[in-house]
Motif scaffolding. Structure first.
Motif, PDB file in Angstrom:
ATOM      1  N   ALA A  14     -40.854  33.792   6.374  1.00  0.00           N
ATOM      2  CA  ALA A  14     -39.573  33.100   6.277  1.00  0.00           C
ATOM      3  C   ALA A  14     -38.401  34.017   6.628  1.00  0.00           C
ATOM      4  N   SER A  15     -38.541  35.299   6.321  1.00  0.00           N
ATOM      5  CA  SER A  15     -37.447  36.243   6.579  1.00  0.00           C
ATOM      6  C   SER A  15     -37.606  37.004   7.891  1.00  0.00           C
TER       7      SER A  15
ATOM      8  N   ILE B 242     -43.169  34.572   2.322  1.00  0.00           N
ATOM      9  CA  ILE B 242     -41.837  35.170   2.168  1.00  0.00           C
ATOM     10  C   ILE B 242     -41.517  36.057   3.363  1.00  0.00           C
ATOM     11  N   ARG B 243     -42.481  36.844   3.800  1.00  0.00           N
ATOM     12  CA  ARG B 243     -42.255  37.693   4.973  1.00  0.00           C
ATOM     13  C   ARG B 243     -42.038  36.866   6.228  1.00  0.00           C
TER      14      ARG B 243
ATOM     15  N   ASP C 299     -34.470  37.035  10.023  1.00  0.00           N
ATOM     16  CA  ASP C 299     -33.178  37.253   9.367  1.00  0.00           C
ATOM     17  C   ASP C 299     -32.305  38.200  10.184  1.00  0.00           C
TER      18      ASP C 299
ATOM     19  N   ASP D 295     -34.563  27.031  11.087  1.00  0.00           N
ATOM     20  CA  ASP D 295     -34.314  27.890   9.932  1.00  0.00           C
ATOM     21  C   ASP D 295     -35.655  28.130   9.250  1.00  0.00           C
ATOM     22  N   LEU D 296     -36.189  29.331   9.389  1.00  0.00           N
ATOM     23  CA  LEU D 296     -37.506  29.617   8.819  1.00  0.00           C
ATOM     24  C   LEU D 296     -37.510  29.489   7.303  1.00  0.00           C
ATOM     25  N   HIS D 297     -36.381  29.756   6.665  1.00  0.00           N
ATOM     26  CA  HIS D 297     -36.318  29.625   5.217  1.00  0.00           C
ATOM     27  C   HIS D 297     -36.426  28.164   4.773  1.00  0.00           C
ATOM     28  N   ALA D 298     -36.047  27.242   5.671  1.00  0.00           N
ATOM     29  CA  ALA D 298     -36.120  25.822   5.339  1.00  0.00           C
ATOM     30  C   ALA D 298     -37.444  25.186   5.768  1.00  0.00           C
TER      31      ALA D 298
END
Length: 353
Positions: free
Chosen positions: A194-195, A191-192, A198, A216-219
């Motif tokens: 991926a964000s 989670i860290r 941001d 896109d790190l979230h993807a």
């Protein structure tokens, strides 16, 4: 070129001789260097690996790590390895401009001269013509590169016969410091990670490159990001300005079971948040922390050539790649770092008599 250099600035990233004895290492007048391959199932290809080692006279003179900006370091290509048994140091490089084993020659060569075999894989996608923002952000793949390298060196002649059994350490600079922390048991928090981009608060150069590359790190598939990459063959680890350190699961540092030394470059209050590791060192049961206040993250690069700063300015880099944050020349900072690292690995890995 400008973007590569800007990325590099944030990622890269008295020695006592030991007398020769049975099952021990000694200082060497010569340093040899060779290239080997390490099969990697995870990467699906062989890793290019550079090995520095104590050598006897012979081989071909080469200069490693030289560029338009930085002075290189001399070694002897394919020189015969000196007779003896030597502790092993696994070296993990940074990304961008510092993203090759050769760029770390300024620290690998003196370590080999002091009686260590130093081995460094090229982490794929982290620099050069094949650099990739997506691959660079797959931080969980880097520790596996080191483990694959250790597997290979333990089987590779002539080095397998020159390794002192059970004497293995790990050294990482910048992104390599993140790798080393993972190797000793710290786990990335998906989670860290991926964000992380941001906002630009943590790493504007890197995250600007990530966005420009359409990543896109979230993807990104991070199902393996939080895995345990610990390699229990490693007895001691040292991380210099590790980055990013703010993507780990903080509770995992208390589970690290070996001694770890962390060095930050810069004065307190001036160290970038994404590299500040004082709290991590406190959380590691056998952690040790120090700083070099007259240094900066750029101090992990080679010594700048005359005019290098002006070339960087002409490229509108925006980062002072030849500035070390204090009044000491980079060569002196390198000597201080080499002494600190050598003394630490001497204590941890050299056989007592």
């Amino acid at each position: 070129m400008k973007l590569l250099i800007k990325l590099a600035t944030l990622l890269c990233g008295i020695i006592s001789p030991v007398l020769m004895a049975h099952n021990s290492a000694s200082a060497s007048e010569f340093v040899g260097v060779r290239q080997i391959s390490a099969p990697s199932k995870e990467r699906g290809s062989d890793l290019a690996v550079t090995v520095w080692y104590p050598a006897d006279p012979g081989g071909k003179p080469v200069t490693l790590g030289e560029s338009v900006f930085f002075v290189g370091t001399d070694a002897m290509l394919e020189a015969p390895i000196s007779r003896g048994k030597y502790p092993l140091i696994l070296l993990s490089h940074g990304a961008g401009l510092g993203g090759t084993p050769q760029a770390m020659s300024w620290i690998a060569t003196p370590l080999a001269k002091q009686g260590f075999i130093v081995v460094a894989p090229t982490h794929p996608g982290n620099a050069g013509a094949n650099r990739s923002a997506a691959e660079t952000m797959k931080l969980w793949l880097r520790p596996a590169d080191i483990t694959a390298t250790l597997d290979a060196i333990e089987k590779d002649a002539p080095f397998k016969d020159s390794l002192e059994a059970g004497k293995v350490g790990a050294l990482g600079l910048s992104a390599g410091g993140n790798t080393v922390l993972a190797l000793v048991g710290a786990r990335i928090d998906p989670i860290r990670l991926a964000s992380y981009c941001d906002t630009d608060a943590l790493n504007p150069s890197l995250c600007g490159w990530v966005r420009q590359s359409g990543v896109d790190l979230h993807a990104m598939d991070m199902k393996l990001a939080g895995r345990n990459n610990e390699d229990r063959r490693i007895q001691f680890a040292m991380a210099i300005d590790p980055a990013p350190v703010d993507v780990f699961q903080t509770n995992t540092f208390s589970e690290v079971s070996i001694p770890v030394e962390i060095v930050n470059l810069g004065r307190p209050g001036k160290i970038p948040r994404t590299a500040l590791a004082s709290g991590i060192a406190k959380a590691i049961p056998e952690g040790k922390y120090s700083t070099i206040e007259d240094a900066s993250h750029y101090s992990m690069f080679g010594v700048c050539k005359p005019g290098a700063a002006e070339i960087a300015d002409s490229e509108k880099i925006g980062d002072r790649i030849c500035s070390d944050g204090g009044g000491h020349p980079r060569l002196e900072i390198h000597k201080q770092l080499v002494n600190m690292v050598t003394e630490a690995f001497d204590r941890a890995l050299k056989t007592e008599h």
